[in-house]
Design an enzyme around this catalytic site. Sequence first.
Site, short mmCIF file in Angstrom:
data_model
loop_
_atom_site.label_atom_id
_atom_site.label_comp_id
_atom_site.label_asym_id
_atom_site.label_seq_id
_atom_site.Cartn_x
_atom_site.Cartn_y
_atom_site.Cartn_z
N CYS A 10 -46.65 -1.20 -14.62
CA CYS A 10 -46.12 -1.86 -13.29
C CYS A 10 -46.02 -3.42 -13.37
O CYS A 10 -47.05 -3.83 -13.89
CB CYS A 10 -46.89 -1.05 -12.48
SG CYS A 10 -46.48 -1.91 -10.64
N HIS A 20 -42.99 6.63 -9.26
CA HIS A 20 -43.64 5.27 -9.29
C HIS A 20 -43.27 4.45 -8.09
O HIS A 20 -44.27 4.09 -7.52
CB HIS A 20 -43.44 4.97 -10.48
CG HIS A 20 -44.03 3.59 -11.12
ND1 HIS A 20 -45.11 3.48 -11.86
CD2 HIS A 20 -44.01 2.24 -10.41
CE1 HIS A 20 -45.49 2.01 -11.82
NE2 HIS A 20 -44.94 1.36 -11.11
N GLU A 21 -41.98 4.33 -8.00
CA GLU A 21 -41.43 3.34 -6.93
C GLU A 21 -41.73 3.86 -5.43
O GLU A 21 -42.18 3.03 -4.51
CB GLU A 21 -39.95 3.16 -7.03
CG GLU A 21 -39.42 2.53 -8.71
CD GLU A 21 -40.40 1.29 -9.02
OE1 GLU A 21 -40.84 0.79 -8.14
OE2 GLU A 21 -40.35 1.05 -10.07
N HIS A 26 -45.04 3.05 -4.38
CA HIS A 26 -45.38 1.66 -3.92
C HIS A 26 -45.04 1.57 -2.65
O HIS A 26 -45.49 0.82 -1.74
CB HIS A 26 -44.25 0.78 -4.44
CG HIS A 26 -44.59 0.21 -6.06
ND1 HIS A 26 -45.70 -0.49 -6.38
CD2 HIS A 26 -44.12 0.53 -7.15
CE1 HIS A 26 -46.03 -0.77 -7.47
NE2 HIS A 26 -45.08 -0.39 -8.04
NI NI Z 1 -44.62 -0.52 -10.26
#
Ligand code: NI
Length: 245
Positions: free
Chosen positions: A148, A190-191, A194
């Site tokens: 990341c 993953h995004e 966030h």
């Molecule tokens: Ni990331």
Amino acid sequence: MLQVPKLPVAHLFLVMFVTACGASPHSLELPQAQAASLSEEEMSWLDSKAPTEPFDMVTNDTPHGDRFLRQRAQPVVPGDQALDALISRMRATVDKEQGVGIAAPQIGVSRRLVLVQRQDKAEMPFEAYLNPKVVSRSEETVVGWEGCLSVPAGYGRVERARTIRIEYEQLDGTHQSDDVTDWTARIFLHELDHLDGILFIDRMTPDALPLMPKDEYRAMRKREKEEEAEQAPPVEDPTLAPSAP
Ligand code: NI
């Protein structure tokens, strides 16, 4: 002191909630917070750089950075003209960092917008997804390496659903859905994490720790690629991409 509502009142709320949901079955579920255009403060932050100038990544190795990344991001309004500025800065930043995806909080704007490089499409375009969410995921999971841009400490192995369906809005306000799998699904998961203040390290099992330092990871990938090249004709395997979402 918190008072527990009497049963008839609670029942009424439940009926209203169900009715409200049933009224628009084709629209996205209402976000928890009311969508609002970018604030003056957010716009002046974006205007502190030219459209092609990358931002410094917000990283989790400082208390302030970690606190910022741990927030739940607020929804955006698709017609908001300021989103062009947000997207151009995110793009400049992810290009500079050679990432394959980026979420707005990573450049200091706590909003529900991500850019994902669609390596599953011809030309591998970066695309913007507004207020995205995962609406279904396969039971089948895969364990894969992730890094990341906001976690300088290194890479780790994370278990994720193999296939997901996402829903999102486009800049013109239209709603879309898409089914994605494997590496692209991993980038989205993953995004989207966030946007809820979740980092990939939170998804790692204790046996997968500690993180592998970034230079060590890149050296390992390089070795693996060289070994593969010796053993077999080259194959396209996007999971070997050295980039981090
Ligand atoms: Ni990331």
